[in-house]
Design a protein around this motif. Structure first.
Motif, mmCIF file in Angstrom:
data_model
loop_
_atom_site.group_PDB
_atom_site.id
_atom_site.type_symbol
_atom_site.label_atom_id
_atom_site.label_comp_id
_atom_site.label_asym_id
_atom_site.label_seq_id
_atom_site.Cartn_x
_atom_site.Cartn_y
_atom_site.Cartn_z
ATOM 1 N N ALA A 208 36.687 44.766 44.849
ATOM 2 C CA ALA A 208 37.284 44.092 43.695
ATOM 3 C C ALA A 208 37.384 42.589 43.934
ATOM 4 O O ALA A 208 37.733 42.144 45.023
ATOM 5 C CB ALA A 208 38.675 44.657 43.412
ATOM 6 N N LYS A 209 37.073 41.816 42.919
ATOM 7 C CA LYS A 209 37.269 40.370 42.968
ATOM 8 C C LYS A 209 38.753 40.104 42.721
ATOM 9 O O LYS A 209 39.389 40.792 41.931
ATOM 10 C CB LYS A 209 36.442 39.682 41.896
ATOM 11 N N VAL A 210 39.299 39.107 43.405
ATOM 12 C CA VAL A 210 40.715 38.763 43.225
ATOM 13 C C VAL A 210 40.830 37.699 42.151
ATOM 14 O O VAL A 210 40.123 36.699 42.157
ATOM 15 C CB VAL A 210 41.335 38.272 44.544
ATOM 16 N N ARG A 211 41.741 37.951 41.192
ATOM 17 C CA ARG A 211 41.971 37.015 40.093
ATOM 18 C C ARG A 211 43.472 36.932 39.852
ATOM 19 O O ARG A 211 44.126 37.961 39.681
ATOM 20 C CB ARG A 211 41.259 37.521 38.844
ATOM 21 N N ASP A 212 44.026 35.754 39.886
ATOM 22 C CA ASP A 212 45.462 35.531 39.700
ATOM 23 C C ASP A 212 46.302 36.335 40.681
ATOM 24 O O ASP A 212 47.346 36.870 40.342
ATOM 25 C CB ASP A 212 45.878 35.861 38.261
ATOM 26 N N GLY A 213 45.819 36.469 41.917
ATOM 27 C CA GLY A 213 46.582 37.141 42.955
ATOM 28 C C GLY A 213 46.429 38.646 42.993
ATOM 29 O O GLY A 213 46.973 39.296 43.866
ATOM 30 N N LEU A 214 45.731 39.225 42.039
ATOM 31 C CA LEU A 214 45.532 40.672 42.008
ATOM 32 C C LEU A 214 44.051 41.006 42.028
ATOM 33 O O LEU A 214 43.250 40.293 41.446
ATOM 34 C CB LEU A 214 46.125 41.281 40.716
ATOM 35 N N ALA B 98 40.644 44.915 38.488
ATOM 36 C CA ALA B 98 40.353 46.343 38.395
ATOM 37 C C ALA B 98 39.511 46.646 37.160
ATOM 38 O O ALA B 98 40.033 46.836 36.071
ATOM 39 C CB ALA B 98 41.663 47.125 38.354
ATOM 40 N N THR B 99 38.209 46.679 37.341
ATOM 41 C CA THR B 99 37.316 47.047 36.247
ATOM 42 C C THR B 99 37.383 48.566 36.059
ATOM 43 O O THR B 99 37.754 49.292 36.996
ATOM 44 C CB THR B 99 35.867 46.643 36.560
ATOM 45 N N PRO B 100 37.050 49.075 34.888
ATOM 46 C CA PRO B 100 37.100 50.528 34.679
ATOM 47 C C PRO B 100 36.291 51.318 35.709
ATOM 48 O O PRO B 100 36.760 52.341 36.221
ATOM 49 C CB PRO B 100 36.534 50.712 33.267
ATOM 50 N N ASP B 101 35.088 50.851 36.040
ATOM 51 C CA ASP B 101 34.269 51.563 37.024
ATOM 52 C C ASP B 101 34.905 51.547 38.413
ATOM 53 O O ASP B 101 34.870 52.536 39.141
ATOM 54 C CB ASP B 101 32.867 50.962 37.101
ATOM 55 N N LEU B 102 35.509 50.417 38.773
ATOM 56 C CA LEU B 102 36.151 50.306 40.074
ATOM 57 C C LEU B 102 37.388 51.193 40.152
ATOM 58 O O LEU B 102 37.616 51.877 41.151
ATOM 59 C CB LEU B 102 36.508 48.850 40.356
ATOM 60 N N VAL C 277 38.026 54.246 42.742
ATOM 61 C CA VAL C 277 39.196 54.294 43.620
ATOM 62 C C VAL C 277 39.983 55.583 43.391
ATOM 63 O O VAL C 277 40.350 56.272 44.341
ATOM 64 C CB VAL C 277 40.095 53.050 43.424
ATOM 65 N N LEU C 278 40.230 55.929 42.134
ATOM 66 C CA LEU C 278 41.051 57.105 41.840
ATOM 67 C C LEU C 278 40.333 58.417 42.129
ATOM 68 O O LEU C 278 40.960 59.380 42.579
ATOM 69 C CB LEU C 278 41.519 57.077 40.384
ATOM 70 N N LEU C 279 39.048 58.481 41.855
ATOM 71 C CA LEU C 279 38.332 59.747 42.006
ATOM 72 C C LEU C 279 37.643 59.921 43.355
ATOM 73 O O LEU C 279 37.360 61.054 43.753
ATOM 74 C CB LEU C 279 37.304 59.897 40.886
ATOM 75 N N GLU C 280 37.381 58.809 44.059
ATOM 76 C CA GLU C 280 36.662 58.919 45.325
ATOM 77 C C GLU C 280 37.505 58.443 46.517
ATOM 78 O O GLU C 280 37.751 59.207 47.440
ATOM 79 C CB GLU C 280 35.360 58.127 45.252
ATOM 80 N N ALA C 281 37.931 57.190 46.489
ATOM 81 C CA ALA C 281 38.608 56.610 47.649
ATOM 82 C C ALA C 281 40.004 57.194 47.873
ATOM 83 O O ALA C 281 40.355 57.537 49.004
ATOM 84 C CB ALA C 281 38.693 55.090 47.507
ATOM 85 N N LEU C 282 40.793 57.299 46.831
ATOM 86 C CA LEU C 282 42.175 57.780 46.984
ATOM 87 C C LEU C 282 42.231 59.214 47.508
ATOM 88 O O LEU C 282 42.991 59.484 48.443
ATOM 89 C CB LEU C 282 42.935 57.637 45.668
#
Length: 73
Positions: free
Chosen positions: A42-48, A51-55, A59-64
């Motif tokens: 993920a690219k960081v923008r404004d400190g966060l 989170a694109t929909p694909d990302l 994260v939710l379906l694979e990494a987590l």
């Protein structure tokens, strides 16, 4: 600013975002999400991490699930 400091700032930003939207987020979960997003590119923008929909889907379906299935110790 160190990567650790940036990560802490991102977690605080995510917790603040949750509060602004009427959601109380668990700090440990927020930390895990921020790190998983960062590790997923993920690219960081404004400190966060941005989170694109694909990302978020990755994260939710694979990494987590992989992260949660690791036995401690």
């Amino acid at each position: 600013m160190t990567r650790e400091a940036e990560s802490g700032l991102a977690v605080c930003s995510l917790l603040s975002w949750g509060t602004e939207h009427g959601e109380r987020l668990d700090p440990v979960v927020a930390d895990a999400v921020v790190h998983l997003l960062a590790l997923s590119g993920a690219k960081v923008r404004d400190g966060l991490p941005e989170a694109t929909p694909d990302l978020v889907r990755a994260v939710l379906l694979e990494a987590l699930p992989r992260f949660l299935s690791v036995a401690p110790g």
